[in-house]
Design a protein around this motif. Structure first.
Motif, PDB file in Angstrom:
ATOM      1  N   ILE A 232       0.832  -1.209   0.000  1.00 56.69           N
ATOM      2  CA  ILE A 232       0.000   0.000   0.000  1.00 56.69           C
ATOM      3  C   ILE A 232       0.864   1.255   0.000  1.00 56.69           C
ATOM      4  CG2 ILE A 232      -2.104  -1.041   0.928  1.00 56.69           C
ATOM      5  CD1 ILE A 232      -1.214  -0.166   3.710  1.00 56.69           C
TER       6      ILE A 232
ATOM      7  N   SER B 167       1.078   4.669   2.196  1.00 62.10           N
ATOM      8  CA  SER B 167      -0.001   4.619   3.192  1.00 62.10           C
ATOM      9  C   SER B 167       0.291   3.602   4.276  1.00 62.10           C
ATOM     10  CB  SER B 167      -1.317   4.217   2.521  1.00 62.10           C
ATOM     11  OG  SER B 167      -1.532   4.996   1.400  1.00 62.10           O
TER      12      SER B 167
ATOM     13  N   GLY C  38       2.760   3.156   6.377  1.00 58.57           N
ATOM     14  CA  GLY C  38       3.316   3.516   7.671  1.00 58.57           C
ATOM     15  C   GLY C  38       4.668   2.867   7.918  1.00 58.57           C
ATOM     16  N   CYS C  39       5.131   2.097   6.959  1.00 60.07           N
ATOM     17  CA  CYS C  39       6.450   1.495   7.120  1.00 60.07           C
ATOM     18  C   CYS C  39       7.530   2.432   6.612  1.00 60.07           C
ATOM     19  CB  CYS C  39       6.543   0.144   6.415  1.00 60.07           C
ATOM     20  SG  CYS C  39       6.707   0.264   4.623  1.00 60.07           S
ATOM     21  N   GLY C  40       7.121   3.496   5.903  1.00 62.71           N
ATOM     22  CA  GLY C  40       8.106   4.455   5.424  1.00 62.71           C
ATOM     23  C   GLY C  40       9.067   3.849   4.420  1.00 62.71           C
ATOM     24  N   ARG C  41       8.528   3.071   3.506  1.00 66.79           N
ATOM     25  CA  ARG C  41       9.347   2.405   2.467  1.00 66.79           C
ATOM     26  C   ARG C  41      10.471   1.603   3.126  1.00 66.79           C
ATOM     27  NH1 ARG C  41      10.011   7.424  -1.838  1.00 66.79           N
ATOM     28  NH2 ARG C  41       7.860   8.153  -1.652  1.00 66.79           N
ATOM     29  N   PHE C  42      10.106   0.825   4.092  1.00 70.89           N
ATOM     30  CA  PHE C  42      11.099   0.076   4.866  1.00 70.89           C
ATOM     31  C   PHE C  42      12.050  -0.727   3.972  1.00 70.89           C
ATOM     32  CE2 PHE C  42      12.331  -4.024   6.725  1.00 70.89           C
ATOM     33  CZ  PHE C  42      13.157  -3.557   7.736  1.00 70.89           C
TER      34      PHE C  42
ATOM     35  N   ARG D 228      14.178   1.732   1.577  1.00 76.95           N
ATOM     36  CA  ARG D 228      14.852   2.887   2.178  1.00 76.95           C
ATOM     37  C   ARG D 228      15.673   2.504   3.399  1.00 76.95           C
ATOM     38  NH1 ARG D 228      13.734   6.834   6.170  1.00 76.95           N
ATOM     39  NH2 ARG D 228      12.027   5.498   6.852  1.00 76.95           N
ATOM     40  N   VAL D 229      15.142   1.613   4.224  1.00 78.90           N
ATOM     41  CA  VAL D 229      15.806   1.333   5.504  1.00 78.90           C
ATOM     42  C   VAL D 229      16.565   0.007   5.470  1.00 78.90           C
ATOM     43  CG1 VAL D 229      15.477   0.983   7.972  1.00 78.90           C
ATOM     44  CG2 VAL D 229      14.165   2.729   6.765  1.00 78.90           C
TER      45      VAL D 229
ATOM     46  N   PRO E 259       5.681  -5.425   6.694  1.00 75.98           N
ATOM     47  CA  PRO E 259       4.554  -5.463   7.630  1.00 75.98           C
ATOM     48  C   PRO E 259       3.230  -5.814   6.962  1.00 75.98           C
ATOM     49  CG  PRO E 259       5.238  -3.205   7.228  1.00 75.98           C
ATOM     50  CD  PRO E 259       6.237  -4.081   6.543  1.00 75.98           C
ATOM     51  N   GLN E 260       3.137  -5.623   5.655  1.00 70.93           N
ATOM     52  CA  GLN E 260       1.902  -5.933   4.937  1.00 70.93           C
ATOM     53  C   GLN E 260       1.913  -7.356   4.376  1.00 70.93           C
ATOM     54  OE1 GLN E 260      -0.534  -3.780   5.882  1.00 70.93           O
ATOM     55  NE2 GLN E 260      -1.267  -3.847   3.776  1.00 70.93           N
TER      56      GLN E 260
ATOM     57  N   GLY F  38       4.487  -4.707  15.507  1.00 72.22           N
ATOM     58  CA  GLY F  38       4.027  -5.383  14.292  1.00 72.22           C
ATOM     59  C   GLY F  38       3.215  -4.476  13.386  1.00 72.22           C
TER      60      GLY F  38
ATOM     61  N   CYS G 187       4.488  -1.897  12.211  1.00 75.72           N
ATOM     62  CA  CYS G 187       5.526  -1.447  11.291  1.00 75.72           C
ATOM     63  C   CYS G 187       6.750  -2.320  11.550  1.00 75.72           C
ATOM     64  CB  CYS G 187       5.865   0.020  11.556  1.00 75.72           C
ATOM     65  SG  CYS G 187       6.730   0.242  13.122  1.00 75.72           S
ATOM     66  N   PRO G 188       7.785  -2.198  10.738  1.00 76.68           N
ATOM     67  CA  PRO G 188       8.974  -3.039  10.998  1.00 76.68           C
ATOM     68  C   PRO G 188       9.909  -2.440  12.047  1.00 76.68           C
ATOM     69  CG  PRO G 188       8.788  -2.356   8.671  1.00 76.68           C
ATOM     70  CD  PRO G 188       7.880  -1.487   9.472  1.00 76.68           C
ATOM     71  N   TYR G 189       9.532  -1.345  12.671  1.00 75.84           N
ATOM     72  CA  TYR G 189      10.491  -0.620  13.503  1.00 75.84           C
ATOM     73  C   TYR G 189      10.317  -0.827  15.002  1.00 75.84           C
ATOM     74  CZ  TYR G 189      10.941   1.753   9.058  1.00 75.84           C
ATOM     75  OH  TYR G 189      11.124   2.017   7.736  1.00 75.84           O
TER      76      TYR G 189
ATOM     77  N   TYR H 162      14.610   1.434  15.249  1.00 76.57           N
ATOM     78  CA  TYR H 162      15.154   2.270  14.179  1.00 76.57           C
ATOM     79  C   TYR H 162      14.185   3.430  13.978  1.00 76.57           C
ATOM     80  CZ  TYR H 162      18.053   2.998  10.012  1.00 76.57           C
ATOM     81  OH  TYR H 162      18.946   3.495   9.100  1.00 76.57           O
TER      82      TYR H 162
ATOM     83  N   CYS I  70      11.783   5.591  12.198  1.00 75.11           N
ATOM     84  CA  CYS I  70      11.098   5.374  10.921  1.00 75.11           C
ATOM     85  C   CYS I  70      11.035   6.652  10.106  1.00 75.11           C
ATOM     86  CB  CYS I  70       9.689   4.834  11.148  1.00 75.11           C
ATOM     87  SG  CYS I  70       8.564   6.048  11.869  1.00 75.11           S
TER      88      CYS I  70
ATOM     89  N   ILE J  71       8.775   8.818  10.029  1.00 79.02           N
ATOM     90  CA  ILE J  71       7.418   9.198   9.618  1.00 79.02           C
ATOM     91  C   ILE J  71       6.811  10.087  10.700  1.00 79.02           C
ATOM     92  CG2 ILE J  71       5.101   8.299   9.127  1.00 79.02           C
ATOM     93  CD1 ILE J  71       6.595   5.749   8.122  1.00 79.02           C
TER      94      ILE J  71
ATOM     95  N   GLU K  17      -6.003   2.948   5.023  1.00 75.82           N
ATOM     96  CA  GLU K  17      -5.661   1.730   4.280  1.00 75.82           C
ATOM     97  C   GLU K  17      -5.367   0.561   5.207  1.00 75.82           C
ATOM     98  OE1 GLU K  17      -4.485   4.655   3.845  1.00 75.82           O
ATOM     99  OE2 GLU K  17      -4.602   5.210   1.738  1.00 75.82           O
TER     100      GLU K  17
END
Lengths: 639, 365
Positions: free
Chosen positions: A582, A585, A587-591, A594-595, A628-629, B25, B27-29, B41, B43, B45, B190
């Protein structure tokens, strides 16, 4: 270029070889019987080439556990009358130095050549050490090839010189020669080998100052030899007023620079033997010179020794230009980094007072502009699918979860890159092979002064065998509390997948008696856990648990280097389910791109979603476990 | 809505995280190990769901009452409830605490298909862990109270990712609050989970949870013996091992109380469907607060099926329980006054404050 060329039995033929192959060929022409090395850039391919040819020749070749052991093995062959070769990068000489210094005193019997790979500009090294100063300190002669052809010839002739002097001879070869390719003229192969022997009557002992006197005599003989050696040469007017003294690839740079400046009447003295200096030869050209320029990499080695010679031998003043005067300098300053024709032309123009402008049309700025966005931005990073990326992510996560401000000490290998973004900037120290563990022990011993941070040290498998064991023994003996994480990718990956004692095969492809890391640790009495870093969540748990333990302890994060693992196999297909991703949207910030930043995880700016660059992806699937998705799909897991 | 940076600054770095697991869970952070929840880490955001669902960030008690129960509370000690009882399971699961009604009710809900699975705290006293139980057997194996913070709500994120719905939940008051915040739509559109994600929330009475330093203490005190059961009655915390039992003074474990619990306003899971606690009087029974219609339905079903035995809450005990709950709130208010602007403490409307003071005074008199 070609292994076939290295073993071609056609003297006089010209074949294209790399500098490293030329060194191997030179050794073969000299009848080398024993070759040993620990892999390191820029000379890793010398032993690699020889080991592949071991079956064609009467030759023993090994990847030794470290440079000191390599040198000792090669010396033994020499003591028994065989010709032997030992190859290492400059840093390797530091490891071998204790023995090298002793060997220089005791001397050798069969011709013994030490190939030292110096890496000006530190292209693939942590430092640009100039090994010549150490060679001088331990009284070893140094030859410096300036071309691929010379790499062959010097290596071959170094064996004869060594045998004459009964002293190992160093061939110092820099990256630009090792990695260059060129046509070389081949010499004779199939020199007959003596039968090795070392009887009760043979004694090779390092003891007493009378041997020091003998060393000086050997060097005096070497200097005499150097004066007549074809490796030193002069071009220019008979009694030059202006003289450039150059060695290694700087000789070629100097010729080119003088050509670019259209400078005439400048003599160029090429030194192929840079230690001991050919005094008489030098004095001949210095006698009438008024301006002398030095072109060498990295330190002002020839410069210092020649100026000191001139101070004693030439009653009038000569103007010397080089690193000491600051006239010969690249962008980073005198004595730092490589030289090139452009730098030398600029330097010489300044010294001689002529105008010189860096070529404009093909200049750097224009070239960069022309390339524009076509040039992908590449930073130093672990390969796609590298198990180290997963390991570094897990260790970082565990340290944050632990929350006590744990520190991370690094070591030498692919994972040294972990000091940068690709390893989440985790490493706080990087020094030399095995240093991280010794440092960890020292930090741990500070607990009695109140230092209470958790200590983690990361070391690779090859480095583990090379230099970690004594520090681990010390830690066990003193109960120094730290976690040693062995990033075990089951190969010496950084230098090209050379085998090490943990593997089941030798350099020559023979079956080996594997030295299992676990057995070594059991022997030392250290507790250990083995974990697959690709299982990131489980790895985080294990690291967290082990951070909470006391005493020295070891975590082996074992996963074969992905490049070795996928070789010859069909890779798993990994892709991003565009329905599930997604984009911003999430919330992972293009993990992923980017990370976590595996080069195969890319951001599709047009679609606003993540994507896998399937050409780059090696199919490890770690990103799929972290999304995460759950949007990343692994089609066929093969790793 | 702020994000991870503020969550770290206001909550995690100040030790105010109660390890509910709701942010783990998303997010990955944000990850967890044992009872710790940390951002591993940054994030980067600015606006993140993690801040929105955290029970320790901005939470208005009156708004939450309106969202969950549709009205404001009258009782400022125990919140909104329709009935309070003593109850016990007719068939107590092995290892169940007191009357064992939590395990019994969840088991019943699962058998009856009222929930699809349940998020529980499994493991044992020294090594508790999040469990998503899908069978009555798995539910029974989680019986018995654990006293350290276990971030079990990470299982809710995991289950949502798998598309599960109708999940039952047994949690501490902070965990109930976190799920209610989630249900209030504190996720980006979403990522919003199904309305039917959570089927039942059974909240526990909880005056504080303990940090994992407890394990070291227990291991030392019991010399590594296996602990069969732990509880913390008025006489002080105690454990039962194979060879006997040990009891300590509360002050001996007080240093292990999680800092976040000192700022917690809710000791009876005020926004749950049902709340369960001890009786502080009779170890064979539980206290049961029925708060929602859904909770009422389950309790009635349990009584019908003979799963629970229910009796009236002793009239004389209610002021004692209310006083304990209000005392806790007053301690939090005093602390919040001493450290103004401190995160981790809910927002209390003036009306509530006034009424609470009156009710507290009433108790003291």
């Amino acid at each position: 270029m070609s292994i076939a060329g290295v073993c071609l039995e056609k003297p006089g033929t010209k074949v294209a070889l790399t500098g490293n192959e030329a060194i191997a060929r030179g050794a073969l022409e000299a009848g080398v019987a024993y070759a040993a090395s620990y892999p390191g850039s820029p000379t890793a391919e010398v032993l690699g080439t020889l080991s592949r040819l071991a079956g064609n020749f009467k030759l023993y070749a090994e990847w030794s556990v470290n440079e000191k052991v390599a040198m000792e093995g090669a010396a033994a062959a020499s003591f028994a009358g065989l010709r032997s070769l030992v190859v290492m990068k400059a840093d390797g000489l530091n490891v071998a130095l204790d023995f090298a210094g002793a060997l220089a005193i005791s001397g050798c019997r069969g011709g013994m050549v030490i190939v030292l790979g110096d890496d000006p500009n530190a292209h693939s090294s942590v430092r640009e050490e100039d090994s010549r100063n150490l060679c001088k300190a331990i009284h070893l002669p140094v030859l410096e090839p300036s071309s691929v052809q010379e790499a062959l010839e010097m290596t071959r002739e170094a064996f004869s010189l060594s045998e004459d002097l009964k002293l190992p001879v160093v061939v110092r070869c820099v990256t630009r020669v090792c990695h260059a390719s060129g046509d070389v003229e081949l010499g004779e192969l199939n020199r007959p080998l003596p039968v090795p022997d070392f009887t009760r009557d043979n004694r090779v002992i390092t003891f007493g100052i009378q041997l020091h006197a003998l060393q000086e005599q050997k060097l005096a003989r070497a200097a005499e030899w150097a004066c007549h050696s074809g490796f030193n040469s002069y071009t220019g007017p008979e009694n030059p007023e202006r003289l450039v003294i150059a060695c290694g690839p700087c000789y070629m740079h100097a010729l080119e620079a003088l050509d670019m400046l259209a400078a005439t009447g400048v003599g160029v003295l090429k030194l192929g033997v840079t230690w001991p200096l050919p005094h008489q030869l030098l004095l001949k050209y210095l006698r009438n010179a008024s301006e002398v320029v030095f072109a060498e990499e990295v330190e002002p080695f020839v410069e210092d020794n020649v100026t000191s010679l001139a101070a004693m031998q030439i009653p009038r003043g000569i103007k010397f230009y080089g690193k000491r005067s600051g006239h010969v300098a690249g962008p980073a300053g005198p004595g730092i980094g490589e030289l090139d024709p452009d730098i030398l032309a600029s330097s010489l123009a300044g010294i001689f007072g002529v105008k010189y402008e860096t070529p404009g049309v093909s200049g750097r700025a224009e070239a960069l502009e022309l390339l524009g966005e076509k040039m992908p931005d590449r930073e130093l990073a672990f390969c796609a699918g590298c198990p180290h990326r997963a390991s570094f992510w897990a260790v970082r996560a565990a340290l944050e979860l632990d929350g006590r401000g744990g520190i991370v000490l690094g070591d030498i290998g692919c994972y040294t890159l972990g000091m940068a973004r690709t390893g989440y900037n985790l490493l706080q120290t990087v020094h030399c092979m095995g240093a991280g563990i010794g440092l960890a022990g020292g930090m741990a011993n500070l607990s009695r002064f109140g230092f209470d941070r958790p200590i983690v040290t990361l070391v690779g498998d090859s480095t583990f065998y090379h230099a970690a064991i004594p520090a681990l023994i010390n830690a066990r003996y003193h109960n120094s509390s730290f976690l040693c994480v062995v990033l075990d990718n089951e190969t010496t990956a950084m230098t090209g997948h050379q085998p090490h004692p943990g593997r089941s095969v030798t350099a020559m492809g023979e079956p080996a008696r594997t030295v299992r890391m676990e057995e070594l640790l059991q022997g030392v009495g250290l507790p250990y856990v083995v974990q697959d870093p690709y299982d990131v969540e489980a790895t985080i748990d294990v690291v967290c648990n082990m951070l909470g333990q006391e005493g020295p302890r070891v975590l082996i994060l074992r996963r074969t280097c992905v490049l070795a693992a996928v070789r010859g196999k069909q890779k798993a297909r990994v892709y991003v389910d565009q329905e599930k991703c997604i984009g911003d949207s999430c919330g992972c910030g293009r993990f992923c791109s980017r990370v976590f930043a595996c080069p195969a995880n890319v951001w599709d700016a047009a679609g606003g979603k993540a994507r896998i660059d399937e050409a780059v992806c090696n199919g490890c699937g770690v990103c799929a476990s972290l999304c995460p998705q759950g949007a990343i799909v692994v089609e066929r897991a093969v790793l | 809505m702020p994000g991870q940076e503020l969550l770290v600054k206001e909550i995690m770095d100040r030790g105010l995280c109660s390890s509910c697991g709701m942010c783990v869970g998303l997010c990955p952070y944000i990850k967890t190990a044992g009872d710790r929840v940390r951002a591993i880490y940054p994030c980067g955001i600015e606006e993140g769901a993690c801040y929105g669902v955290c029970p320790k960030t901005s939470l208005d008690i009156s708004e939450m009452d309106m969202f969950v129960h549709g009205r404001e509370r009258e009782d400022h000690a125990l919140g909104i409830y329709s009935g309070i009882y003593y109850a016990r399971a007719t068939a107590r699961a092995d290892g169940a605490q007191y009357g064992g009604i939590t395990t019994a009710l969840i088991g019943l809900a699962l058998r009856e298909g009222l929930i699809s699975s349940a998020i529980l705290t499994g493991g044992d006293i020294m090594n508790p862990r999040p469990v998503l139980a899908a069978t009555p057997g798995e539910v029974n194996s989680c019986a018995g109270s654990k006293y350290t913070g276990v971030p079990t709500l990470l299982e809710l994120n995991r289950a949502a990712g798998r598309g599960l719905t109708g999940i039952g939940l047994v949690g501490r008051p902070c965990q109930v609050a976190a799920v209610r915040k989630l249900q209030r739509g504190k996720l980006p559109p979403e990522r919003t989970y199904s309305d039917r994600l959570v089927g039942l929330m059974l909240g526990l009475f909880c005056f504080w949870s303990l940090s994992s330093e407890l394990y070291g203490f227990l291991a030392r005190e019991t010399k590594g013996e296996e602990i069969i059961k732990m509880d913390i009655p008025l006489e002080g915390p105690g454990v039962l091992t194979k060879t006997g039992s040990r009891r300590w003074r509360v002050d001996e474990i007080r240093p292990f109380i999680n800092k976040s619990c000192n700022y917690c306003f809710d000791s009876t899971s005020e926004w749950a469907d049902l709340s369960v606690g001890s009786t502080e009087q009779d170890p064979g029974w539980n206290t049961l607060l029925v708060r929602s219609g859904q909770g009422r339905d389950l309790v009635e079903l349990a009584a019908d099926r003979g799963v629970l035995e229910i009796k009236d809450y002793p009239a004389g005990r209610l002021p004692v329980l209310r006083k304990a709950a209000l005392n806790k709130k007053m301690r939090v208010l005093a602390l919040a006054e001493k450290e103004p602007g401190n995160g981790g403490c809910p927002a209390i409307p003036d009306k509530y404050l006034r009424e609470m003071n009156v009710q507290w005074g009433g108790i003291n008199r």
